[in-house]
Design a protein around this motif. Structure first.
Motif, PDB file in Angstrom:
ATOM      1  N   GLU A  55      -1.513   3.937  -1.866  1.00 44.72           N
ATOM      2  CA  GLU A  55      -2.399   3.870  -1.368  1.00 44.72           C
ATOM      3  C   GLU A  55      -2.622   3.895   0.293  1.00 44.72           C
ATOM      4  O   GLU A  55      -1.794   3.234   1.473  1.00 44.72           O
ATOM      5  CB  GLU A  55      -3.054   2.707  -2.119  1.00 44.72           C
ATOM      6  N   SER A  56      -3.687   4.721   0.798  1.00 46.44           N
ATOM      7  CA  SER A  56      -4.347   4.560   1.970  1.00 46.44           C
ATOM      8  C   SER A  56      -4.229   3.225   2.789  1.00 46.44           C
ATOM      9  O   SER A  56      -5.436   2.414   2.367  1.00 46.44           O
ATOM     10  CB  SER A  56      -5.331   5.415   2.635  1.00 46.44           C
ATOM     11  N   ASP A 103       4.529  10.420  -0.098  1.00 48.20           N
ATOM     12  CA  ASP A 103       3.587  10.929   1.327  1.00 48.20           C
ATOM     13  C   ASP A 103       3.594  11.019   2.879  1.00 48.20           C
ATOM     14  O   ASP A 103       3.343   9.754   3.002  1.00 48.20           O
ATOM     15  CB  ASP A 103       2.411  11.232   0.990  1.00 48.20           C
ATOM     16  N   ARG A 120       2.425  12.016   5.003  1.00 50.05           N
ATOM     17  CA  ARG A 120       0.857  11.772   5.042  1.00 50.05           C
ATOM     18  C   ARG A 120       0.497   9.967   5.957  1.00 50.05           C
ATOM     19  O   ARG A 120      -0.498   9.646   6.379  1.00 50.05           O
ATOM     20  CB  ARG A 120      -0.609  12.531   4.898  1.00 50.05           C
ATOM     21  N   TRP A 121       0.903   9.238   5.076  1.00 50.25           N
ATOM     22  CA  TRP A 121       0.711   7.918   5.329  1.00 50.25           C
ATOM     23  C   TRP A 121       0.454   7.140   6.398  1.00 50.25           C
ATOM     24  O   TRP A 121      -0.342   6.665   6.544  1.00 50.25           O
ATOM     25  CB  TRP A 121       1.301   7.528   3.862  1.00 50.25           C
ATOM     26  N   TYR A 170       0.685  -1.659  -0.219  1.00 50.51           N
ATOM     27  CA  TYR A 170      -0.014  -0.247  -0.081  1.00 50.51           C
ATOM     28  C   TYR A 170       1.130   1.036  -0.454  1.00 50.51           C
ATOM     29  O   TYR A 170       0.128   2.089  -0.876  1.00 50.51           O
ATOM     30  CB  TYR A 170      -0.795  -0.090   0.996  1.00 50.51           C
ATOM     31  N   ALA A 195      -5.350   3.083   5.806  1.00 47.40           N
ATOM     32  CA  ALA A 195      -5.909   3.573   7.193  1.00 47.40           C
ATOM     33  C   ALA A 195      -7.150   2.470   7.566  1.00 47.40           C
ATOM     34  O   ALA A 195      -7.255   2.181   8.723  1.00 47.40           O
ATOM     35  CB  ALA A 195      -6.394   5.004   7.369  1.00 47.40           C
ATOM     36  N   ASP A 196      -8.162   2.409   6.495  1.00 46.45           N
ATOM     37  CA  ASP A 196      -9.639   1.564   6.515  1.00 46.45           C
ATOM     38  C   ASP A 196      -8.546   0.269   7.222  1.00 46.45           C
ATOM     39  O   ASP A 196      -9.057  -0.181   8.563  1.00 46.45           O
ATOM     40  CB  ASP A 196     -10.024   1.248   6.104  1.00 46.45           C
ATOM     41  N   ASP A 230      -1.437   9.092   8.988  1.00 48.36           N
ATOM     42  CA  ASP A 230      -3.269   8.402   8.640  1.00 48.36           C
ATOM     43  C   ASP A 230      -3.099   7.149   9.109  1.00 48.36           C
ATOM     44  O   ASP A 230      -4.029   6.671   9.753  1.00 48.36           O
ATOM     45  CB  ASP A 230      -3.595   8.467   7.662  1.00 48.36           C
ATOM     46  N   ALA A 231      -1.839   6.595   9.361  1.00 50.17           N
ATOM     47  CA  ALA A 231      -2.106   4.654   9.297  1.00 50.17           C
ATOM     48  C   ALA A 231      -2.087   5.020  11.123  1.00 50.17           C
ATOM     49  O   ALA A 231      -2.548   3.599  11.768  1.00 50.17           O
ATOM     50  CB  ALA A 231      -1.362   3.982   9.122  1.00 50.17           C
TER      51      ALA A 231
END
Length: 473
Positions: A258-259, A402, A404-405, A253, A261-262, A408-409
């Protein structure tokens, strides 16, 4: 019938390896060969200390004609080191014209001469079907394994992503199993048998169920761990078919931008459920002793700085960090209660399946710690800290562009864990302080490990240490 974990067992009773199964220790030639081979294995537990390899306990297992199958427990003894490792081998007679001692492939350790002068090719038992079959036939089974034969092992495959143990995928045995050869041997009942069995028998399906285990016993007085007289040498667990390694998945990911986070949130919920299930099936401990915790954290930080001199620049800041965290915890009216935890949780200890979600595995804890330490009650936040640190590694190895990846995780995992765990309001401040303290502890440990084993990766935990000292997760 009940075993050492107190859980009733069905299925087939195995033959526990005992005095009558003992064989001669490895010859001087074989021990010399292993001395060269062992330090190059990823699972070899000692990287930065000179150790002597000493024979301790050796067993012979059933073997087909022309082969000899053995399990050797060897002691690694050196400055501050006294560990036991498990080295299974399969010895095969070879034609006298073969005189090289160079292995033909990764599964062959080399060639030695037997006592009668014949040449013996030495195979790594973890990669050889003869050892697989002998172990499966000798193991104690929780279920009926059905047919065990060379045919059912034909599709077996040794996994090459080795860490502290060696794992073999056997899809045609007992509906599909993962066969794990324990390498750094835990003296005493291995928590990777007792904890998952307790969880599975308690009805929690978030763990692959242990199906069988091979136990070695002894009666010698020179046991490395006083009072313990057994070790689990092989553990067989149900195979999770279409699942993917959590770390590999996260790296993929990150590589694709690709995020995650989910999936991180789903994992946070599953880890919280695991902790709740452990509280249901095993006794909980006492409330946290804050003084004990920070005495231990400071000791570990001092040892880390001694082993990795590049940590000297942050030593004063680490001490101040722990002083502040201890004051915060001491000021709270509630103390988290200690309980059984995973003990070494990270993304590589979880499997993700689209059909089944997340499964947690490898409950043995940190392999180099004594079993008594691994099985004692601990803080759930130690597991949380391990996963949070794992996201940093996935971002680095996967090459996330990024920043933020990873943020966010981490944020999604922690928020989901807290929601599912339903901490009382008075525990929230303590939980946050503990997470930060334990994440720092884990990062310091990683700096030592990377500086010794993978120096080009040392920047990953070093950046985390600096970030944590700035009061960021």
């Amino acid at each position: 019938m009940a075993d050492e974990s107190g859980i009733d067992r069905v299925g087939r009773d195995g033959h526990v390896l005992a005095v009558e199964d003992r064989c001669a220790p490895p010859s001087a030639d074989l021990l010399g060969l292993l001395d060269t081979w062992l330090p190059r294995r990823r699972w070899f537990p000692v990287k930065d200390v000179a150790v002597e390899t000493l024979p301790w306990v050796s067993y012979t297992l059933p073997s087909p004609p022309g082969l000899v199958t053995q399990s050797h427990l060897l002691r690694l003894v050196g400055d501050g080191v006294d560990l036991v490792i498990h080295v299974p081998v399969v010895l095969e007679r070879v034609d006298g014209s073969v005189v090289t001692d160079e292995p033909e492939d990764a599964a062959v350790i080399g060639v030695v001469r037997g006592e009668d002068g014949t040449l013996l090719r030495v195979h790594d038992g973890a990669a050889h079907p003869a050892f697989w079959l002998a172990s499966l036939e000798t193991s104690t089974w929780d279920v009926d394994p059905g047919e065990l034969s060379t045919q059912t092992l034909a599709s077996g495959r040794l996994l090459r992503v080795e860490q502290s143990n060696s794992s073999v995928r056997l899809p045609d045995v007992a509906g599909g199993v993962m066969f794990k050869v324990m390498r750094a041997v835990a003296i005493g009942p291995n928590p990777d048998v007792t904890l998952p069995r307790a969880l599975a028998h308690g009805g929690w399906r978030g763990v692959p169920r242990p199906l069988a285990w091979l136990t070695g016993t002894w009666e010698d007085d020179d046991t490395p761990s006083a009072g313990a007289d057994l070790a689990h040498l092989v553990i067989v667990a149900e195979l999770i078919g279409s699942a993917r390694d959590g770390f590999d998945l996260a790296c993929s990911y990150a590589r694709q931008g690709e995020s995650f986070a989910d999936l991180a949130a789903d994992l946070g919920e599953q880890v919280a459920r695991m902790h709740a299930a452990l509280r249901d099936v095993l006794p909980v401990g006492e409330p946290l002793d804050v003084d004990w915790l920070f005495t231990d954290l400071r000791r570990r930080a001092t040892e880390a700085a001694q082993r990795a001199p590049l940590l000297a620049r942050t030593a004063a800041d680490v001490a101040a960090f722990y002083d502040d965290a201890e004051r915060r915890l001491a000021a709270t009216s509630q103390r988290p209660v200690l309980q059984h935890v995973h003990g070494d949780l990270h993304l590589g200890q979880a499997l993700n399946s689209r059909e089944l979600g997340w499964k947690v595995l490898d409950f043995e804890g940190e392999p180099l710690r004594p079993v008594a330490e691994r099985t004692r009650a601990d803080l759930v936040m130690r597991d949380v800290a391990g996963v949070l640190r794992s996201f940093d590694y996935a971002a680095a190895v996967g090459g996330a562009q990024d920043p933020r990846w990873v943020v966010d995780a981490r944020t999604a995992f922690l928020a989901a864990y807290r929601r599912e765990a339903r901490f009382p309001d008075e525990h929230e401040d303590a939980a946050e302080t503990l997470v930060r303290a334990l994440v720092l502890d884990k990062a310091l440990y990683e700096v030592v490990y990377e500086s010794t084993n993978r120096p080009t990766w040392t920047w990953i935990p070093l950046e985390a240490v600096d970030r944590l000292l700035r009061n960021e997760i």
